[in-house]
Each structure stands twice: as C-alpha cells, then as structure tokens.
Design a protein around this motif. Sequence first.
Motif: not given
Length: 162
Positions: A42-48, A79-87, A105-111
């Motif tokens: 679910a978190q990957w989908q949000v990032l994607a 995701l915000e607490a993990m530092g991957f998303v910001e509002r 988030a970008r390197p994680e998304l690339a992986r």
Amino acid sequence: MSSDQSDWNEPTLGFLVHDVARLLRKRLEQRARAAGIGLTRAQWQVLAYLARSEGLNQTALAQLLEIEPITLVRLIDRLEAMGFVERRSDPRDRRQRNLFLTEKARPELARIRALGAEVREEALTGIDQAERERLMATLSVIKTNLQRSSSLGEDGREREHG
C-alpha cells in the motif's frame, strides 16, 4: 459433465486478469521482502502514484487508489514520519494540503521499480517482443473501453457531472 458445468471451468477475462495481477503483486512482495525493502505494498502504491502526479491532494489520491480517505491519511502519516512524503499548503487554497515525494523517497522508489521490472520480466518469460507489444496494446484497448463505458449511465447515455 453438462456444458453448464464445463463453462465454469473455462477461465474468463476477469478471473484471468485478477489472478495475474494478484500473482504479480505476491511475487513483487516476496522480492521486496528478500531485498529488505521496508515498505508495504500500500505504501509503494502511494509513492508510485505520487511519482506520477506530485501535488495531488489527499482526496484526489484516495480516489485514484480507490481507497477510503481515512485509510490514505494513515498511510500518508506513516510515509511522512519515515521522511518519504511531505504535505504542503496549496497556494490557491490554504485549507488544502498537497502531497509531494521527498528526495529520500526517490531511491527507494527506484529500487521498487527495478524489482517490478524483474518480476515483469519473470512473468513474460517465453513471450517474444511482438507478443508483449500486442498484449499491452490489447489491454490498453480493454482499459479504454471500460473507462468509456463506466462514464455512461445504466441507460447507455453520458452521465451528467456536477
């Protein structure tokens, strides 16, 4: 066996597409766990989805993901607490918050994308390039047909919006 019973044993488009999608997700989850990616599907989908459409608000993203807004809020909070998303506040409407990926988030998304490409290649083993292109084109036509018909009411006429 009657013909009615044998009809139930034939794979239908809906069942086949659902099963393929489920197995792709399952295999990607296996590969992600093995690679030590600490995000849920679910978190990957949000990032994607955010990578495709940064700046969406939470309501629009929930609609795209076809999940309840409260479910998305919990995902975004994590995701915000993990530092991957910001509002960020919307400059046109201070009540609205838009969502953006962070550089973290970008390197994680690339992986995840790389793993996805490996899983797709696994799934398409034995299918030549022309068949792959034909498959993608056919699925795109099916998607377009369904999008078009879902915008119609039950009577076959265009739905009024607003």
